[in-house]
Design a protein around this motif. Structure first.
Motif, mmCIF file in Angstrom:
data_model
loop_
_atom_site.group_PDB
_atom_site.id
_atom_site.type_symbol
_atom_site.label_atom_id
_atom_site.label_comp_id
_atom_site.label_asym_id
_atom_site.label_seq_id
_atom_site.Cartn_x
_atom_site.Cartn_y
_atom_site.Cartn_z
ATOM 1 N N UNK A 1 1.112 0.947 -4.109
ATOM 2 C CA UNK A 1 -0.172 0.816 -4.916
ATOM 3 C C UNK A 1 -1.543 1.273 -4.277
ATOM 4 N N UNK A 2 -2.409 1.868 -5.209
ATOM 5 C CA UNK A 2 -3.618 2.419 -4.596
ATOM 6 C C UNK A 2 -4.453 1.197 -4.012
ATOM 7 N N UNK A 3 -5.002 1.391 -3.066
ATOM 8 C CA UNK A 3 -6.155 0.087 -2.714
ATOM 9 C C UNK A 3 -7.722 0.499 -2.940
ATOM 10 N N UNK A 4 -7.711 1.806 -3.652
ATOM 11 C CA UNK A 4 -9.178 2.162 -4.136
ATOM 12 C C UNK A 4 -9.347 2.067 -5.611
ATOM 13 N N UNK B 1 0.814 -1.379 -0.044
ATOM 14 C CA UNK B 1 -0.127 -0.169 -0.019
ATOM 15 C C UNK B 1 1.004 1.327 -0.157
#
Ligand SMILES: Cc1cc2nc3c(=O)[nH]c(=O)nc-3n(C[C@H](O)[C@H](O)[C@H](O)COP(=O)(O)OP(=O)(O)OC[C@H]3O[C@@H](n4cnc5c(N)ncnc54)[C@H](O)[C@@H]3O)c2cc1C
Lengths: 426, 118
Positions: B57-60, B54
């Motif tokens: 890397x975007x978690x949305x 995270x």
């Protein structure tokens, strides 16, 4: 003891089921209390990951400023490539979605016997654990002629915000043909490649708007981070514009003359049209006054839990630590804060633990479309932290690779600030 | 949070194609998903390892120069990690990460990430 709410752990980390978090349940007297000092990268990350990993912990984050402006990418702002607003982030998400009690105040002192943290405005907050992440302080005693008042004339711009704006204004009003003098600090200091990234991006700005101007770097050191990558880029993009003088050449930096806007070295005095002095550094003032820093000026910590080696129950993360091979970077502060949060969650809420993962990744801009990266993994070894693998961009890389790295850097920024200050919505 | 530099989108950098990932997965050979750990330990471990992802890397689901890691099966994710480790897929950042994880840890984090967007 295992927390009954542990099953929410993971999903909260990503913010997927954050609705389940709030409002935080009553019976707060039964909850363990963690106070986080400083809402910068280390502090915000620690608070967020504590909130995500243990619902039974009550978290208070104390930070004097209403917003945080990132140092990373502030060199792009100096080059006119982004706004300062785009680098500024608030605490609303941490408060509202992650249930963190955010207090805008300064922490004056910590009392490890009474286990309280004293705020500048008076109140004392009880704690079970404290996480301290105050960043750096400037060691003005180590640089003659430069002090707090001098920063209003010759900025350091090594905390982002008004200092960065002041430097940008000075660069904008500088006449073409002027000399920009950058004084680079001795090791260890916040973000090893950043002074040289700053020189690169200001050269980019000059090249477009003030092509007769020059940049002079007066270094307290004889070599610097990723030197081959920078020298190569300066030759390719900014030939004849940037001159770097190591300490062995000048004999070292002696005095800053604020009125004359000049820098005196052992061999020569250099006059600047605009100057940027990055002073020698030490761990944040708070750690110096509360028995957390040692003679080196930095805070020794346990390499697994980031608990202070000097004050039990108090953890230190980020730039303030002396953490073996780990450099002082936002990425490192974020990585340490996670390891620290998981260690505290294990101690106070009984969550399961995997060995800490410690990394650094740095994206450095040599120009707007020319960026390099560095990836390092670390591991706790015999009370300290050692490098395991270290991969760096190479000098001969193609323009396409460099362009792709610059795009990755943009994407990293977006993910990283969300990871640190929270996802406002999914 | 104001919109700005970090929110810029780059269409041409929007990650690896599925074809690339599948090709790499096949090349990486067999991969065993271990199923014998307790679920709770797996979840805590998975979350702690995913915390590392995270940072970049975007978690949305937001995507840009750095490929998304959402919407993939555990097998795909694990095989991609192994391909980074063996240098079959180039990326020194991912190589450093993959080298620091055991096969079992890769399986744990892959399972965790694959479950995130379910
Ligand atoms: C020009 C530049 C470029 C950079 N580029 C990068 C980069 O590309 N990548 C990268 O990883 N890193 C980069 N960095 C480094 C990065 O900014 C720092 O390493 C990072 O901010 C460290 O985080 P921290 O939490 O230790 O400190 P900070 O982020 O400085 O946070 C400290 C916080 O504590 C608060 N505080 C201090 N004292 C108290 C107190 N007594 N009570 C309450 N609150 C207090 C402060 O107000 C502040 O908000 C760069 C730095 C600079 C200067």
């Amino acid at each position: 003891m295992k927390s009954p709410t542990r099953r929410e752990f993971g999903y909260l980390t990503g913010g997927m089921t954050l609705a389940a978090l709030g409002p935080r349940l009553a019976a707060s007297e039964a909850k363990a209390k963690v106070v986080v000092v400083g809402g910068g990268i280390g502090g915000a990350t620690a608070a967020k990951y504590l909130a995500a990993s243990a619902r039974t912990i009550e978290i208070t984050l104390v930070e004097p400023n209403p917003n945080y402006t990132t140092c990373f990418f502030s060199n792009l702002y100096l080059a006119g490539l982004c706004s300062l607003e785009s680098l500024t982030h608030g605490y609303k998400t941490l408060a509202q979605r992650y249930g963190i009690n955010v207090i805008h105040d300064s922490v004056a002192a910590v009392d490890p016997v009474a286990r309280t943290v004293g705020l500048k405005s008076g109140p004392k907050l009880p704690y079970d654990r404290v996480v301290v992440a105050p960043g750096i302080a400037f060691n003005y005693d180590a640089l003659a002629g430069y002090d707090e008042a001098a920063t209003q004339v010759i900025p350091h711009a090594w905390n982002a915000g008004p200092q960065t704006q002041l430097l940008r204004r000075q660069l904008e009003s500088m006449e073409d043909g002027g000399v920009f003098v950058l004084v680079a600090p001795p090791n260890p200091f916040r973000c090893p490649p950043a002074p040289y990234e700053r020189a690169s991006l200001i050269a980019y700005y000059f090249k477009q708007y003030k092509p007769h101007s020059r940049i002079l770097i007066l270094d307290a050191k004889d070599s610097f981070n990723a030197q081959d990558l920078f020298l190569d880029a300066w030759e390719r993009h900014y030939r004849g514009m940037i001159e770097w003088l190591p300490a062995q050449f000048t004999g070292g930096i002696k005095t800053i003359d604020v009125k004359e806007r000049s820098v005196k070295t052992a061999s020569e005095t250099f006059k600047a049209a605009v100057a940027n002095v990055i002073p020698p550094q030490m761990a944040g003032q708070f750690t110096q006054q509360n028995g957390l820093a040692d003679k080196s000026g930095w805070c020794p910590v346990d390499p697994i839990t980031f608990e202070s080696k000097l004050q039990p129950g108090i953890h230190v993360v980020g730039d303030a630590t002396s953490a073996g091979d780990m450099p002082k970077s936002a990425f490192v502060a974020n990585s340490q804060a996670k390891a620290c949060a998981f260690a505290i969650a294990e101690a106070l809420a009984g969550s399961e633990r995997v060995p800490p993962r410690l990394f650094n990744t740095c994206y450095t801009h040599l120009g707007p479309d020319d960026a390099v990266s560095n990836a390092v993994s670390f591991k706790p070894v015999a009370g300290t932290i050692k490098i395991v693998d270290n991969f760096v961009s190479q000098v001969q890389e193609s323009a396409e690779t460099r362009h792709r790295t610059a795009r990755e850097a943009q994407s990293w920024y977006a993910a990283f600030v969300r990871d640190t200050f929270g996802y406002a919505a999914f | 949070m104001s919109k700005g530099i970090g929110d810029r989108k780059y269409r041409d950098g929007a990650g690896l194609s599925m074809r690339t990932i599948i090709a790499v997965s096949i090349a990486a050979g067999s991969f065993i998903i271990l199923a014998d750990r307790s679920q709770a330990a797996d979840r805590d471990g998975g979350a702690q390892l995913a915390a590392m992802c995270a940072s970049c890397h975007r978690l949305d689901g937001g995507d840009g120069g750095i490929p998304t890691i959402l919407g993939m099966s555990p097998e795909m994710l694990a095989r991609a990690m192994l391909a980074y480790r063996s240098r079959e897929r180039p990326s020194h950042i991912m190589r450093a990460i993959a080298l620091s994880l055991s096969d079992e840890e890769i399986a744990t984090v892959a399972r965790y990430l694959a479950a995130l967007n379910k």
